[in-house]
Design a protein around this motif. Structure first.
Motif, mmCIF file in Angstrom:
data_model
loop_
_atom_site.group_PDB
_atom_site.id
_atom_site.type_symbol
_atom_site.label_atom_id
_atom_site.label_comp_id
_atom_site.label_asym_id
_atom_site.label_seq_id
_atom_site.Cartn_x
_atom_site.Cartn_y
_atom_site.Cartn_z
ATOM 1 N N VAL A 117 0.867 -1.172 0.000
ATOM 2 C CA VAL A 117 0.000 0.000 0.000
ATOM 3 C C VAL A 117 0.910 1.229 0.000
ATOM 4 O O VAL A 117 1.681 1.431 0.935
ATOM 5 N N ILE A 118 0.829 2.019 -1.065
ATOM 6 C CA ILE A 118 1.695 3.190 -1.225
ATOM 7 C C ILE A 118 0.901 4.431 -0.820
ATOM 8 O O ILE A 118 -0.073 4.800 -1.484
ATOM 9 N N ILE A 119 1.324 5.067 0.268
ATOM 10 C CA ILE A 119 0.579 6.194 0.832
ATOM 11 C C ILE A 119 1.495 7.406 0.995
ATOM 12 O O ILE A 119 2.704 7.257 1.187
ATOM 13 N N PRO A 120 0.938 8.620 0.918
ATOM 14 C CA PRO A 120 1.779 9.815 1.022
ATOM 15 C C PRO A 120 2.175 10.181 2.449
ATOM 16 O O PRO A 120 3.157 10.880 2.654
ATOM 17 N N ASP A 121 1.405 9.715 3.446
ATOM 18 C CA ASP A 121 1.694 10.134 4.817
ATOM 19 C C ASP A 121 1.085 9.131 5.787
ATOM 20 O O ASP A 121 -0.130 9.102 5.983
ATOM 21 N N ILE A 122 1.918 8.320 6.397
ATOM 22 C CA ILE A 122 1.421 7.263 7.285
ATOM 23 C C ILE A 122 0.872 7.831 8.592
ATOM 24 O O ILE A 122 0.107 7.179 9.303
ATOM 25 N N THR A 123 1.244 9.078 8.933
ATOM 26 C CA THR A 123 0.788 9.667 10.191
ATOM 27 C C THR A 123 -0.617 10.244 10.098
ATOM 28 O O THR A 123 -1.229 10.538 11.117
ATOM 29 N N ASN A 124 -1.133 10.403 8.880
ATOM 30 C CA ASN A 124 -2.468 10.968 8.702
ATOM 31 C C ASN A 124 -3.514 9.942 9.139
ATOM 32 O O ASN A 124 -3.559 8.826 8.613
ATOM 33 N N LYS A 178 -7.826 -11.912 5.644
ATOM 34 C CA LYS A 178 -8.852 -12.926 5.385
ATOM 35 C C LYS A 178 -8.585 -13.673 4.081
ATOM 36 O O LYS A 178 -8.969 -14.828 3.933
ATOM 37 N N ALA A 179 -7.923 -12.996 3.147
ATOM 38 C CA ALA A 179 -7.613 -13.618 1.856
ATOM 39 C C ALA A 179 -6.238 -14.282 1.851
ATOM 40 O O ALA A 179 -5.817 -14.810 0.813
ATOM 41 N N GLY A 180 -5.535 -14.242 2.980
ATOM 42 C CA GLY A 180 -4.237 -14.891 3.065
ATOM 43 C C GLY A 180 -3.066 -14.058 2.599
ATOM 44 O O GLY A 180 -1.989 -14.594 2.312
ATOM 45 N N TYR A 181 -3.248 -12.745 2.546
ATOM 46 C CA TYR A 181 -2.164 -11.849 2.108
ATOM 47 C C TYR A 181 -1.677 -11.005 3.278
ATOM 48 O O TYR A 181 -2.436 -10.636 4.162
ATOM 49 N N SER A 182 -0.391 -10.709 3.254
ATOM 50 C CA SER A 182 0.176 -9.736 4.188
ATOM 51 C C SER A 182 0.317 -8.401 3.469
ATOM 52 O O SER A 182 0.348 -8.336 2.239
ATOM 53 N N VAL A 183 0.398 -7.320 4.256
ATOM 54 C CA VAL A 183 0.420 -5.968 3.704
ATOM 55 C C VAL A 183 1.722 -5.268 4.090
ATOM 56 O O VAL A 183 2.078 -5.222 5.274
ATOM 57 N N LEU A 184 2.415 -4.746 3.097
ATOM 58 C CA LEU A 184 3.569 -3.890 3.319
ATOM 59 C C LEU A 184 3.147 -2.444 3.122
ATOM 60 O O LEU A 184 2.388 -2.148 2.203
ATOM 61 N N LEU A 185 3.613 -1.543 3.972
ATOM 62 C CA LEU A 185 3.255 -0.136 3.873
ATOM 63 C C LEU A 185 4.425 0.649 3.298
ATOM 64 O O LEU A 185 5.543 0.570 3.815
ATOM 65 N N GLY A 186 4.156 1.417 2.256
ATOM 66 C CA GLY A 186 5.153 2.285 1.657
ATOM 67 C C GLY A 186 4.810 3.732 1.939
ATOM 68 O O GLY A 186 3.957 4.318 1.261
#
Length: 337
Positions: free
Chosen positions: A66-73, A89-97
């Motif tokens: 997940v590519i986001i402009p500001d993780i603090t928002n 639930k779908a068996g995926y992990s999420v990386l934060l950019g």
């Protein structure tokens, strides 16, 4: 895996350490039989979880970014939480950019899908995070879903709200309370959402027969501090507004701080409307009237559209527009006499 671990796996699977390394780093160049022998040895040694074994078999990472402009928002955080729930639930992990609006960081995170580190992208931007040759079709792009800022690219999956209508709803509420001098504190004006909200603000005034006054517009950047600075500028006008429409709840928090510093009571002397309905808005003093964005539904729809692409399923709607709602709380009241 350490060199010692690779050597042990090689002995158990009956292949060379070099073959084990190739299987781990570039499994598509290894035969299916050899890959399975190495996989079984890895699992026997207990070096890796089953998810890694599955990735060797399927050539998928089991992760998205997940590519986001500001993780603090806090607005972004609400959507991310929903995406993570749906992904798990779908068996995926999420990386934060967290790009902090840095174009090089955006490209770095987007490159992860091309290198196989992640399987797809959920993007919060008005620009694709990679260069696209003319004539490229959506089927030739990596699995990608965009949210919150409209992309000027045909057929890319997007989850949005109607910012023009939402802003009109917020300003109409103030007009119905009798306000005629209504200030606005914008977000980043290079963002389509900010321009759409400004359009909605102007349309509401026009339809009510209220002349547009550019002095009542001050620019912010969706951060709390910018809201405080911008609200102070509005208060310094020869004829300040009696109400302020803020383009985000964060901006409204800053504006409320400025009003407090100037001993201006909300809503008795100044009404305030935000946008987003992030989790703190209901607990402000007074609670903030705001446009509720369906953060949970935005995240769920983003993940559903991405999963459809990852699983090669038909997609009925590539553009989803979700409804918003005005939540009237204690920060708005009649125009002071």
């Amino acid at each position: 895996m350490s060199k010692t671990g690779i050597k042990l796996v090689a002995e158990l699977s009956g292949v060379s350490p070099a073959t084990v390394s190739r299987t781990l780093s570039n499994p598509d160049i290894v035969s299916a039989t050899t890959r399975e022998r190495v996989l079984q040895a890895i699992e026997q040694c207990g070096y890796t979880p089953n998810r890694f074994g599955a990735s060797l078999r399927t050539q998928k990472s089991g992760s998205i970014v997940v590519i986001i402009p500001d993780i603090t928002n806090s607005f972004n955080a609400g959507i991310i939480r929903s995406i993570e729930d749906a992904a798990a639930k779908a068996g995926y992990s999420v990386l934060l950019g967290d790009t902090q609006r840095d174009a090089d960081k955006v490209k770095h995170y987007a490159a992860m899908v091309r290198s196989g580190q992640v399987d797809g992208i959920i993007l919060f931007s008005q620009h694709l995070p990679f260069d696209v040759e003319p004539g490229t079709t959506v089927e030739q792009l990596p699995p990608i879903v965009n949210s919150c800022e409209p992309l000027n690219v045909d057929d890319v999956c997007q989850v949005m709200i109607n910012n023009v209508d939402a802003a009109k709803t917020a300003v109409n509420h103030l007009i119905e309370l009798g306000h005629r001098r209504i200030g606005a504190i914008t977000g980043n004006m290079d963002a389509p959402s900010s321009n759409d909200r400004l359009t909605g603000y102007k349309l509401a005034l026009e339809q009510a027969g209220i002349a547009f006054d550019p002095d009542l517009i001050t620019n912010g950047n969706y951060l709390i501090g910018s809201g405080k600075i911008a609200a102070t500028k509005l208060l310094e006008l020869p004829e300040p507004p009696t109400a302020i429409f803020c383009f985000s709840d964060n901006i409204a928090y800053g504006a409320m701080s400025a009003l407090h510093d100037h001993n201006i009571k909300v809503p008795e002397q100044m009404s305030l409307v935000g946008f987003d309905d992030t989790e703190y808005s209901a607990y402000m003093n007074p609670p903030l009237t705001t446009i509720h964005q369906p953060l949970v539904e935005i995240g769920q729809n983003c993940m559903d559209l991405l999963l459809a692409q990852l699983e090669h399923k038909p997609i009925a709607r590539r553009y989803i527009e979700l409804p918003v709602q005005l939540l009237v709380r204690g920060s708005t009241g009649p125009r002071p006499s």
